[in-house]
Write an enzyme that holds these catalytic residues in place. Structure first.
Site, PDB file in Angstrom:
ATOM      1  N   ASP A 201      44.844  46.849  40.113  1.00 25.51           N
ATOM      2  CA  ASP A 201      44.159  45.553  40.119  1.00 25.51           C
ATOM      3  C   ASP A 201      42.701  45.750  39.739  1.00 25.51           C
ATOM      4  O   ASP A 201      41.789  45.328  40.458  1.00 25.51           O
ATOM      5  CB  ASP A 201      44.289  44.910  41.496  1.00 25.51           C
ATOM      6  CG  ASP A 201      43.944  43.424  41.502  1.00 25.51           C
ATOM      7  OD1 ASP A 201      44.042  42.793  40.444  1.00 25.51           O
ATOM      8  OD2 ASP A 201      43.589  42.902  42.575  1.00 25.51           O
ATOM      9  N   ASN A 206      36.717  44.202  41.916  1.00 28.38           N
ATOM     10  CA  ASN A 206      37.089  45.396  42.686  1.00 28.38           C
ATOM     11  C   ASN A 206      36.291  46.618  42.264  1.00 28.38           C
ATOM     12  O   ASN A 206      36.667  47.749  42.570  1.00 28.38           O
ATOM     13  CB  ASN A 206      38.591  45.679  42.541  1.00 28.38           C
ATOM     14  CG  ASN A 206      39.432  44.778  43.425  1.00 28.38           C
ATOM     15  OD1 ASN A 206      38.960  44.287  44.443  1.00 28.38           O
ATOM     16  ND2 ASN A 206      40.676  44.558  43.039  1.00 28.38           N
ATOM     17  N   ASP A 218      39.442  48.504  47.132  1.00 26.30           N
ATOM     18  CA  ASP A 218      40.676  47.714  47.266  1.00 26.30           C
ATOM     19  C   ASP A 218      41.822  48.251  46.405  1.00 26.30           C
ATOM     20  O   ASP A 218      42.138  47.724  45.344  1.00 26.30           O
ATOM     21  CB  ASP A 218      40.417  46.244  46.935  1.00 26.30           C
ATOM     22  CG  ASP A 218      41.591  45.364  47.367  1.00 26.30           C
ATOM     23  OD1 ASP A 218      42.541  45.899  47.974  1.00 26.30           O
ATOM     24  OD2 ASP A 218      41.543  44.153  47.110  1.00 26.30           O
TER      25      ASP A 218
END
Length: 326
Positions: A201, A206, A218
């Site tokens: 992701d 992030n 994360d």
């Protein structure tokens, strides 16, 4: 499944959970921007605040969470800047309090990278190359893989059966069928690309940019996937801009890992799967009160009309020639 999985996660519960690990809170607590899990900044007496992450019940098994943590520790051991969970004296990183599983993290600062800056693109590619150098040492055993079935077919089926307005259902079903066919063709053109452990992701939210270095946070969506999954989200703007960006990213990446150019066939396929999966993710969480509150625009006739328009644009993108490494 409990329709309100975090109903009993009150501020007092959060503070008590943190203090159960030996920290003395000063009573300050601030909810951070997270919906899948619940994440809080918790003040600590005479020390820097900590970040407490409470995992959504029934999403990941303990083995899957610990495997994610272990991946981050491997990266830290190689002096990569990732924000890994804190461990207690016996090495545990996943804790339980009143049936909630949680972990603690150091608070880190930074800003988002500038994706239109060639130097930032190069450094992002370089850092992901280092991460993937570690990724390829071993596979995940417990965590899932990114595939067409879970991200595409299952997502489209759920939306079609449960959420899409009847007036748009025929158009949605026809379009997603065409998209899935094109996505499958893109994967076949790419061939048997290697799947490795990825962050999963890698959007700008992030990544904390500090001291001319990207710091990754994360890893909750970490899974097995092609290497390009951690690279394509760095590409922005029109095709000409993306062509320049991919060159910078891959040049940096190749300093530490060898990029397989065939994976370029997967960029628009993965982008499309992410869009389909994202809509289904919100839909599957709609019974959680936090989702209607924070995504009030979702599940309206206007939203689904715009979603169809975006998917049609992706269908066109899937027809275009892939980006090239010059």
């Amino acid at each position: 499944m409990n329709k309100q999985p975090f109903f009993e996660l009150t501020p007092d519960t959060v503070l008590d959970a943190v203090e159960s690990l030996g920290y003395l809170s000063d009573g300050r607590i601030m909810a951070l921007n997270s919906y899948e899990n619940r994440v809080y900044q918790v003040g600590i007496e005479e020390k820097t605040p900590l970040i407490a992450k409470f995992y959504r019940p029934q999403r990941w098994s303990n083995e899957q969470i610990i495997e994610e943590h272990q991946f981050m520790y491997e990266l830290v051991e190689q002096e990569l800047s990732v924000v890994a969970p804190m461990r207690n004296a016996v090495g545990d990183s996943l804790f339980t309090f009143k049936d909630f599983r949680f972990s603690l993290f150091e608070r880190r600062g930074g800003r988002a990278p500038e994706l239109d800056d060639p130097e930032h693109q190069f450094q992002l590619g370089r850092t992901i190359g280092r991460i993937h150098q570690v990724s390829q040492v071993r596979p995940f055993i417990h965590r899932p893989a990114l595939d067409i079935q879970s991200y595409g077919i299952d997502s489209a089926a759920f939306i079609s059966q449960e959420f899409i307005p009847e007036s748009l259902k025929k158009a949605y079903d026809s379009l997603t069928s065409d998209l899935l066919r094109e996505i499958d063709a893109a994967f076949k053109r790419a061939g048997a690309v290697k799947q490795i452990r990825v962050h999963g992701d890698c959007h700008a939210g992030n990544i904390l940019w500090r001291d001319n270095t990207p710091h990754f946070v994360d890893f909750d969506d970490a899974r097995m996937a092609p290497a390009i999954q951690d690279l394509w989200m760095f590409l922005t703007g029109d095709r000409q801009q993306q062509q320049l960006q991919i060159g910078e990213v891959i040049e940096g990446y190749n300093e530490f890992s060898d990029f397989n150019p065939r994976e370029l066939h997967l960029i628009e396929a993965l982008r499309t799967l992410r869009m389909m999966h994202y809509a289904a993710w919100i839909a599957r969480r709609w019974d959680d009160p936090a989702f209607p509150h924070n995504f009030s625009w979702f599940n309206t006739e206007r939203y689904w009309g715009e979603h169809l328009l975006q998917l049609r644009e992706q269908f066109s993108a899937l027809q275009e020639p892939v980006l090239r490494l010059l």
